[in-house]
Motif scaffolding. Structure first.
Motif, PDB file in Angstrom:
ATOM      1  N   MET A 210       0.872  -1.212   0.074  1.00 20.14           N
ATOM      2  CA  MET A 210       0.149   0.178  -0.060  1.00 20.14           C
ATOM      3  C   MET A 210       0.835   1.240   0.012  1.00 20.14           C
ATOM      4  SD  MET A 210      -2.959  -1.203  -0.655  1.00 20.14           S
ATOM      5  CE  MET A 210      -3.552   0.591  -0.576  1.00 20.14           C
ATOM      6  N   ALA A 211       2.157   1.176   0.657  1.00 18.67           N
ATOM      7  CA  ALA A 211       3.063   2.232   0.504  1.00 18.67           C
ATOM      8  C   ALA A 211       3.167   2.677  -1.137  1.00 18.67           C
ATOM      9  CB  ALA A 211       4.206   1.863   1.338  1.00 18.67           C
ATOM     10  N   GLU A 212       3.373   1.606  -1.587  1.00 15.48           N
ATOM     11  CA  GLU A 212       3.811   1.702  -3.080  1.00 15.48           C
ATOM     12  C   GLU A 212       2.596   2.468  -3.813  1.00 15.48           C
ATOM     13  OE1 GLU A 212       5.231  -1.859  -4.807  1.00 15.48           O
ATOM     14  OE2 GLU A 212       6.882  -1.945  -3.542  1.00 15.48           O
ATOM     15  N   ALA A 213       1.422   1.718  -3.599  1.00 11.67           N
ATOM     16  CA  ALA A 213       0.201   2.329  -4.296  1.00 11.67           C
ATOM     17  C   ALA A 213      -0.293   3.518  -4.074  1.00 11.67           C
ATOM     18  CB  ALA A 213      -1.111   1.262  -4.141  1.00 11.67           C
ATOM     19  N   LEU A 214       0.017   4.027  -2.634  1.00 18.43           N
ATOM     20  CA  LEU A 214      -0.299   5.319  -2.257  1.00 18.43           C
ATOM     21  C   LEU A 214       0.580   6.422  -2.778  1.00 18.43           C
ATOM     22  CD1 LEU A 214      -1.664   4.188   1.198  1.00 18.43           C
ATOM     23  CD2 LEU A 214      -3.083   5.429  -0.506  1.00 18.43           C
ATOM     24  N   ALA A 215       1.795   6.132  -2.911  1.00 18.98           N
ATOM     25  CA  ALA A 215       2.759   6.867  -3.335  1.00 18.98           C
ATOM     26  C   ALA A 215       2.600   7.426  -4.723  1.00 18.98           C
ATOM     27  CB  ALA A 215       4.249   6.308  -3.234  1.00 18.98           C
ATOM     28  N   GLU A 216       2.017   6.480  -5.778  1.00 18.73           N
ATOM     29  CA  GLU A 216       1.449   6.572  -7.085  1.00 18.73           C
ATOM     30  C   GLU A 216       0.173   7.348  -7.141  1.00 18.73           C
ATOM     31  OE1 GLU A 216       1.576   3.131  -8.708  1.00 18.73           O
ATOM     32  OE2 GLU A 216       3.723   2.728  -8.493  1.00 18.73           O
ATOM     33  N   ALA A 217      -0.584   7.453  -5.952  1.00 16.12           N
ATOM     34  CA  ALA A 217      -1.908   7.920  -6.064  1.00 16.12           C
ATOM     35  C   ALA A 217      -2.227   9.358  -5.880  1.00 16.12           C
ATOM     36  CB  ALA A 217      -2.912   7.129  -4.995  1.00 16.12           C
ATOM     37  N   SER A 218      -2.899  10.076  -6.685  1.00 13.47           N
ATOM     38  CA  SER A 218      -3.313  11.596  -6.304  1.00 13.47           C
ATOM     39  C   SER A 218      -4.271  11.683  -5.217  1.00 13.47           C
ATOM     40  CB  SER A 218      -3.942  12.069  -7.833  1.00 13.47           C
ATOM     41  OG  SER A 218      -4.167  13.492  -7.315  1.00 13.47           O
ATOM     42  N   VAL A 219      -3.618  12.660  -4.230  1.00 12.08           N
ATOM     43  CA  VAL A 219      -4.399  12.644  -3.087  1.00 12.08           C
ATOM     44  C   VAL A 219      -4.597  14.298  -2.726  1.00 12.08           C
ATOM     45  CG1 VAL A 219      -4.499  12.477  -0.371  1.00 12.08           C
ATOM     46  CG2 VAL A 219      -3.349  10.733  -1.883  1.00 12.08           C
ATOM     47  N   SER A 220      -6.052  14.553  -2.622  1.00 15.00           N
ATOM     48  CA  SER A 220      -6.200  16.059  -2.274  1.00 15.00           C
ATOM     49  C   SER A 220      -6.437  16.123  -0.765  1.00 15.00           C
ATOM     50  CB  SER A 220      -7.392  16.428  -3.175  1.00 15.00           C
ATOM     51  OG  SER A 220      -7.212  16.334  -4.607  1.00 15.00           O
ATOM     52  N   SER A 221      -6.577  17.383  -0.449  1.00 16.22           N
ATOM     53  CA  SER A 221      -7.041  17.584   0.794  1.00 16.22           C
ATOM     54  C   SER A 221      -8.608  17.707   1.158  1.00 16.22           C
ATOM     55  CB  SER A 221      -6.799  19.377   1.250  1.00 16.22           C
ATOM     56  OG  SER A 221      -5.245  19.671   1.348  1.00 16.22           O
ATOM     57  N   PRO A 222      -8.960  16.831   1.782  1.00 15.15           N
ATOM     58  CA  PRO A 222     -10.477  16.547   1.775  1.00 15.15           C
ATOM     59  C   PRO A 222     -11.071  17.844   2.345  1.00 15.15           C
ATOM     60  CG  PRO A 222      -9.370  15.916   3.777  1.00 15.15           C
ATOM     61  CD  PRO A 222      -8.067  16.193   3.020  1.00 15.15           C
ATOM     62  N   ILE A 223     -12.428  17.784   1.734  1.00 12.53           N
ATOM     63  CA  ILE A 223     -13.234  19.267   1.894  1.00 12.53           C
ATOM     64  C   ILE A 223     -13.982  19.188   3.395  1.00 12.53           C
ATOM     65  CG2 ILE A 223     -14.121  19.438  -0.478  1.00 12.53           C
ATOM     66  CD1 ILE A 223     -16.754  17.965   0.291  1.00 12.53           C
ATOM     67  N   VAL A 224     -13.866  18.006   3.989  1.00  9.13           N
ATOM     68  CA  VAL A 224     -14.398  18.062   5.515  1.00  9.13           C
ATOM     69  C   VAL A 224     -13.161  17.117   6.085  1.00  9.13           C
ATOM     70  CG1 VAL A 224     -16.715  18.447   5.246  1.00  9.13           C
ATOM     71  CG2 VAL A 224     -15.925  16.353   5.217  1.00  9.13           C
ATOM     72  N   PRO A 225     -13.070  17.572   7.497  1.00  6.19           N
ATOM     73  CA  PRO A 225     -12.118  16.681   8.125  1.00  6.19           C
ATOM     74  C   PRO A 225     -12.332  15.134   8.072  1.00  6.19           C
ATOM     75  CG  PRO A 225     -12.277  18.713   9.487  1.00  6.19           C
ATOM     76  CD  PRO A 225     -13.714  18.652   8.198  1.00  6.19           C
ATOM     77  N   VAL A 226     -11.029  14.427   8.221  1.00  6.67           N
ATOM     78  CA  VAL A 226     -11.323  12.906   7.965  1.00  6.67           C
ATOM     79  C   VAL A 226     -10.597  12.394   9.397  1.00  6.67           C
ATOM     80  CG1 VAL A 226     -11.180  10.872   6.883  1.00  6.67           C
ATOM     81  CG2 VAL A 226     -11.620  12.562   5.552  1.00  6.67           C
ATOM     82  N   TYR A 227     -11.397  11.565  10.228  1.00  3.76           N
ATOM     83  CA  TYR A 227     -10.706  11.008  11.299  1.00  3.76           C
ATOM     84  C   TYR A 227     -10.145   9.823  10.942  1.00  3.76           C
ATOM     85  CZ  TYR A 227     -12.057  13.973  15.400  1.00  3.76           C
ATOM     86  OH  TYR A 227     -12.254  14.865  16.189  1.00  3.76           O
ATOM     87  N   ALA A 228      -8.766   9.752  11.378  1.00  2.00           N
ATOM     88  CA  ALA A 228      -7.927   8.567  10.804  1.00  2.00           C
ATOM     89  C   ALA A 228      -7.964   7.523  12.158  1.00  2.00           C
ATOM     90  CB  ALA A 228      -6.543   9.117  10.732  1.00  2.00           C
ATOM     91  N   ASN A 229      -8.072   6.051  11.641  1.00  2.00           N
ATOM     92  CA  ASN A 229      -8.200   5.039  12.405  1.00  2.00           C
ATOM     93  C   ASN A 229      -6.948   5.006  13.501  1.00  2.00           C
ATOM     94  OD1 ASN A 229      -9.886   2.474  10.292  1.00  2.00           O
ATOM     95  ND2 ASN A 229     -10.402   4.403  10.870  1.00  2.00           N
ATOM     96  N   VAL A 230      -5.760   5.122  13.019  1.00  2.00           N
ATOM     97  CA  VAL A 230      -4.804   5.127  14.019  1.00  2.00           C
ATOM     98  C   VAL A 230      -4.410   6.068  14.880  1.00  2.00           C
ATOM     99  CG1 VAL A 230      -3.767   3.565  11.818  1.00  2.00           C
ATOM    100  CG2 VAL A 230      -3.172   5.788  11.979  1.00  2.00           C
ATOM    101  N   THR A 231      -5.057   7.196  14.614  1.00  2.92           N
ATOM    102  CA  THR A 231      -4.831   8.411  15.672  1.00  2.92           C
ATOM    103  C   THR A 231      -6.075   8.720  16.282  1.00  2.92           C
ATOM    104  OG1 THR A 231      -5.257  10.117  13.925  1.00  2.92           O
ATOM    105  CG2 THR A 231      -3.093   9.540  14.358  1.00  2.92           C
TER     106      THR A 231
END
Length: 307
Positions: A210-231
């Motif tokens: 997933m580190a490889e896949a996400l490095a290639e993926a386009s990610v934008s800032s979300p329009i509303v805050p997203v609560y992350a599972n790990v934090t």
């Protein structure tokens, strides 16, 4: 304040999305776009089965996401206007990120297909297991996992609510934990019908994929805050989102803490999209909150009127 929440694996069922697609062109468009992105008739598998194929992790994960996003888009709700936060349980975090515009739909589908395949491939079938400890909190679950490990992997995978925690790891260790949990006071301890031990260190090969896949993926800032599972905290920076999604593969899903943190931030209404799985957990975490679970076209009509 309001949060939109998105279910995780286990909420799939044959027939999911069929009534929605019949009633909504927006939903049909979602299913068609996911089919095209994956070069697979996932929508047919969702509607008709067979169940064993739908349950395969690499199919279940994008299917659950597609169903949730189709439910949202069929509602016509403007997320930026109606939601203060979004969050999702495990793979549901990808659905939440898609809903909030951090990933486009095709990217989300491809990421989840790869995630599901990588998680399944990380541990040979039969060598890992997961178990739900009912009537057990996080502290007790950690004691059980530590006692059961005995040199193998056994860790807490999902802290779902005050009385439901899931452990994950080597099959022998998880099986030992069943008896230990009962001895330490858990009401029940049951093996889960899963094909791999998710959210534990055995998933490290999947995290690397997933580190490889996400490095290639386009990610934008979300329009509303997203609560992350790990934090159990909101994330909005694209690089941070990538990092947290990689960590999520091997780390504990902090769902109880996430819901509690949103409630403490002022969220009094939680809207679950695509299933009726997270709602009962939310009520056990935040009894004073209201929950709306949205699955059918009638549910969507009721939601639109309610908010």
């Amino acid at each position: 304040m309001r949060a939109f929440i998105f279910p995780g694996q286990g909420s799939q069922s044959v027939g999911m999305g069929r009534t929605l697609a019949e009633a909504s062109s927006a939903a049909r468009d979602v299913f068609g776009e996911v089919d095209e992105a994956l070069k697979q008739k996932l929508s047919v598998l969702m509607a008709e089965g067979p169940p064993d194929d739908l349950t395969l992790t690499e199919n279940a994960q994008p299917a659950i996401m597609a169903n949730a996003i189709a439910t949202l888009r069929a509602s016509g709700i403007d997320l930026a206007a109606k939601a203060d936060f979004v969050a999702g349980h495990s793979l549901g975090e990808y659905s939440a990120l898609c809903a909030a515009g951090a990933f486009d739909l095709a990217t989300t589908a491809r990421l989840l297909k790869r995630r599901g395949h990588a998680m399944q491939a990380a541990v040979p079938v039969g060598e890992g297991a997961m178990a739900a400890l009912l009537g057990a909190g996080l502290g007790l679950a950690r004691e059980v996992a530590e006692a059961a490990a005995q040199g193998q992997v056994c860790t807490v995978a999902n802290d779902n609510d005050p009385g439901q925690v899931v452990i994950s790891g080597d099959r022998a260790a998880v099986e030992r934990a069943l008896d230990i949990a009962k001895e330490k006071g858990a009401r029940r301890a049951i093996l889960l019908p899963v094909s791999a031990p998710f959210h534990c260190p055995l998933m490290q090969p999947a995290a690397e994929a997933m580190a490889e896949a996400l490095a290639e993926a386009s990610v934008s800032s979300p329009i509303v805050p997203v609560y992350a599972n790990v934090t159990a905290a909101p994330a909005s920076d694209p690089d941070e989102i990538r990092r947290l999604l990689v960590e999520q593969v091997t780390e504990m899903v902090r769902w109880r803490e996430s819901v509690a943190a949103m409630f403490e931030a002022g969220v009094t209404q939680y809207v679950e999209l695509g299933a009726k799985v997270l709602g009962p957990m939310v009520k056990r975490i935040a009894p004073d909150a209201t929950v709306i679970s949205v699955v059918t076209p009638d549910d969507i009509d009721a939601l639109v009127k309610a908010i």
